[in-house]
Design a protein around this motif. Structure first.
Motif, PDB file in Angstrom:
ATOM      1  N   ILE A  45      38.766  29.183  40.632  1.00 11.52           N
ATOM      2  CA  ILE A  45      38.927  30.609  40.933  1.00 11.52           C
ATOM      3  C   ILE A  45      40.304  30.863  41.543  1.00 11.52           C
ATOM      4  O   ILE A  45      41.009  31.796  41.158  1.00 11.52           O
ATOM      5  CB  ILE A  45      37.809  31.087  41.878  1.00 11.52           C
ATOM      6  CG1 ILE A  45      36.439  30.961  41.191  1.00 11.52           C
ATOM      7  CG2 ILE A  45      38.049  32.533  42.312  1.00 11.52           C
ATOM      8  CD1 ILE A  45      35.264  31.111  42.147  1.00 11.52           C
ATOM      9  N   ALA A  46      40.696  30.030  42.502  1.00 10.68           N
ATOM     10  CA  ALA A  46      41.982  30.199  43.172  1.00 10.68           C
ATOM     11  C   ALA A  46      43.141  30.079  42.188  1.00 10.68           C
ATOM     12  O   ALA A  46      44.194  30.710  42.368  1.00 10.68           O
ATOM     13  CB  ALA A  46      42.132  29.181  44.294  1.00 10.68           C
ATOM     14  N   ALA A  47      42.959  29.272  41.123  1.00 11.82           N
ATOM     15  CA  ALA A  47      44.008  29.092  40.125  1.00 11.82           C
ATOM     16  C   ALA A  47      44.066  30.233  39.120  1.00 11.82           C
ATOM     17  O   ALA A  47      44.909  30.225  38.218  1.00 11.82           O
ATOM     18  CB  ALA A  47      43.806  27.764  39.396  1.00 11.82           C
ATOM     19  N   ILE A  58      38.472  36.512  42.231  1.00  9.07           N
ATOM     20  CA  ILE A  58      38.999  35.922  43.453  1.00  9.07           C
ATOM     21  C   ILE A  58      37.830  35.314  44.225  1.00  9.07           C
ATOM     22  O   ILE A  58      36.657  35.608  43.961  1.00  9.07           O
ATOM     23  CB  ILE A  58      39.729  36.957  44.335  1.00  9.07           C
ATOM     24  CG1 ILE A  58      38.746  38.050  44.802  1.00  9.07           C
ATOM     25  CG2 ILE A  58      40.914  37.546  43.622  1.00  9.07           C
ATOM     26  CD1 ILE A  58      39.333  38.969  45.868  1.00  9.07           C
ATOM     27  N   LEU A  59      38.162  34.446  45.180  1.00 14.81           N
ATOM     28  CA  LEU A  59      37.133  33.835  46.013  1.00 14.81           C
ATOM     29  C   LEU A  59      36.339  34.915  46.745  1.00 14.81           C
ATOM     30  O   LEU A  59      36.913  35.881  47.263  1.00 14.81           O
ATOM     31  CB  LEU A  59      37.778  32.889  47.031  1.00 14.81           C
ATOM     32  CG  LEU A  59      38.351  31.587  46.459  1.00 14.81           C
ATOM     33  CD1 LEU A  59      39.121  30.829  47.534  1.00 14.81           C
ATOM     34  CD2 LEU A  59      37.230  30.726  45.910  1.00 14.81           C
ATOM     35  N   GLY A  60      35.039  34.746  46.776  1.00 13.34           N
ATOM     36  CA  GLY A  60      34.173  35.730  47.409  1.00 13.34           C
ATOM     37  C   GLY A  60      33.585  36.726  46.439  1.00 13.34           C
ATOM     38  O   GLY A  60      32.682  37.488  46.809  1.00 13.34           O
ATOM     39  N   ARG A  61      34.082  36.761  45.214  1.00 12.30           N
ATOM     40  CA  ARG A  61      33.547  37.683  44.205  1.00 12.30           C
ATOM     41  C   ARG A  61      32.069  37.389  44.001  1.00 12.30           C
ATOM     42  O   ARG A  61      31.656  36.237  43.926  1.00 12.30           O
ATOM     43  CB  ARG A  61      34.310  37.482  42.884  1.00 12.30           C
ATOM     44  CG  ARG A  61      33.748  38.289  41.692  1.00 12.30           C
ATOM     45  CD  ARG A  61      34.011  39.771  41.891  1.00 12.30           C
ATOM     46  NE  ARG A  61      34.144  40.489  40.647  1.00 12.30           N
ATOM     47  CZ  ARG A  61      33.150  41.119  40.016  1.00 12.30           C
ATOM     48  NH1 ARG A  61      31.939  41.086  40.517  1.00 12.30           N
ATOM     49  NH2 ARG A  61      33.402  41.776  38.910  1.00 12.30           N
ATOM     50  N   ARG A  62      31.257  38.430  43.966  1.00 13.91           N
ATOM     51  CA  ARG A  62      29.835  38.275  43.692  1.00 13.91           C
ATOM     52  C   ARG A  62      29.556  38.668  42.248  1.00 13.91           C
ATOM     53  O   ARG A  62      30.234  39.529  41.693  1.00 13.91           O
ATOM     54  CB  ARG A  62      28.991  39.120  44.654  1.00 13.91           C
ATOM     55  CG  ARG A  62      29.063  38.646  46.092  1.00 13.91           C
ATOM     56  CD  ARG A  62      28.180  39.474  47.014  1.00 13.91           C
ATOM     57  NE  ARG A  62      28.287  39.041  48.386  1.00 13.91           N
ATOM     58  CZ  ARG A  62      27.533  38.087  48.930  1.00 13.91           C
ATOM     59  NH1 ARG A  62      26.593  37.491  48.196  1.00 13.91           N
ATOM     60  NH2 ARG A  62      27.701  37.743  50.193  1.00 13.91           N
ATOM     61  N   VAL A  63      28.557  38.024  41.662  1.00  8.85           N
ATOM     62  CA  VAL A  63      28.235  38.284  40.258  1.00  8.85           C
ATOM     63  C   VAL A  63      26.738  38.517  40.088  1.00  8.85           C
ATOM     64  O   VAL A  63      25.916  37.965  40.825  1.00  8.85           O
ATOM     65  CB  VAL A  63      28.682  37.123  39.349  1.00  8.85           C
ATOM     66  CG1 VAL A  63      30.190  36.976  39.350  1.00  8.85           C
ATOM     67  CG2 VAL A  63      28.031  35.807  39.747  1.00  8.85           C
TER      68      VAL A  63
END
Length: 271
Positions: A45-47, A58-63
């Motif tokens: 994700i960070a990449a 991005i980090l923390g994204r909820r799905v």
């Protein structure tokens, strides 16, 4: 996101990926379905290699696992909890359909009755070998569509004896069929009259028509590999689930070939 916005890109990405009021965090979902550890998922994700519904995550994204499309490097990652992935050694005489008007045996009689699944492409009734079966429609479409270029390897027994070097060259260069020129194939002849043939297209009965075009009709046709997946230990009629490593290898193979063309179409090959 646009240059006209005037804000730094990271702020625009943060707005585009702001957390939803419900759903699991993306890195947890990726780890739960076997796509590496949670740390591995965070690194992806960070990449910037993960998208949700076409937007860079991005980090923390909820799905929402039931509705969101999650992709890594452009290849879909099935995140629904009820997804299954099978490989089946299809015997000759079994048809790739849910039912048959001529009362022939079907692949569904060989597989678990639940959940409902479908084949990734097709093999005609007389063709044997590896058939992938799943209820993950996004990944199935990417594997089956010829633009993705996922290789399919076949062991082919042909009539009329050994295939001449010139005819092998024709297969490697492309064969003119009634629906156009085939893409170059990989082909070897481990013994006279036995071909190991690899294609990435999926036209109807393509392997059979290619061999007929060089004067060597097919006597027996067995698919041995699809992309990185194969299993020579499965007996005719046997099936098993993919391992997590196999699923991830297939996802990576699809991602590596998305440059070949449009990934959105459906295709239903029958060699």
């Amino acid at each position: 996101m646009s240059a006209e916005d005037g804000r730094p890109l990271w702020e625009q990405l943060a707005d585009a990926n702001r957390e939803l009021p419900s759903g699991e965090r993306l890195q947890k979902v990726l780890a739960a379905v076997g796509f590496g550890s949670r740390r591995t998922a965070e690194d992806l994700i960070a990449a910037g290699r993960v998208t949700v519904n076409g937007e860079v995550a991005i980090l923390g994204r909820r799905v929402d696992a039931d509705n969101d499309l999650v992709e890594v490097d452009g290849a879909p990652i099935g995140v629904k909890p009820d997804l299954v992935y099978y490989m089946l050694n299809k015997p000759a005489g079994v048809v790739v359909t849910a039912s048959d008007t001529h009362d022939r045996p079907t692949i569904m009689e060989l597989l678990p009755s639940e959940p409902r699944v479908f084949s990734v492409g097709r093999l005609d009734a007389d063709t044997e070998g590896l058939l992938l079966v799943t209820n993950d429609g996004q990944l199935a479409n990417r594997i089956a569509h010829p633009s993705n270029g996922v290789d399919k390897e076949y062991l082919v027994e042909v009539t009329n004896g050994a295939v001449a070097p010139g005819h092998l060259r024709q297969l490697r260069d492309g064969i003119e069929l009634d629906d156009g020129m085939t893409a170059p194939a990989k082909v070897s002849q481990p013994e006279p009259g036995i071909l190991r043939l690899t294609i990435h297209e999926g036209r109807n009965r393509q392997v059979r028509r290619m061999c007929e075009a060089i004067g060597h009709p097919v006597r027996r046709l067995v698919r041995t590999r699809v992309g990185p997946l194969s299993d020579r230990t499965l007996q005719p009629g046997e099936w098993r689930r993919w391992t997590n490593d196999e699923r991830n290898a297939m996802i990576e193979a699809v991602a590596a070939t998305t440059h070949r063309g449009d990934r959105s179409g459906k295709y239903d090959p029958t060699p």
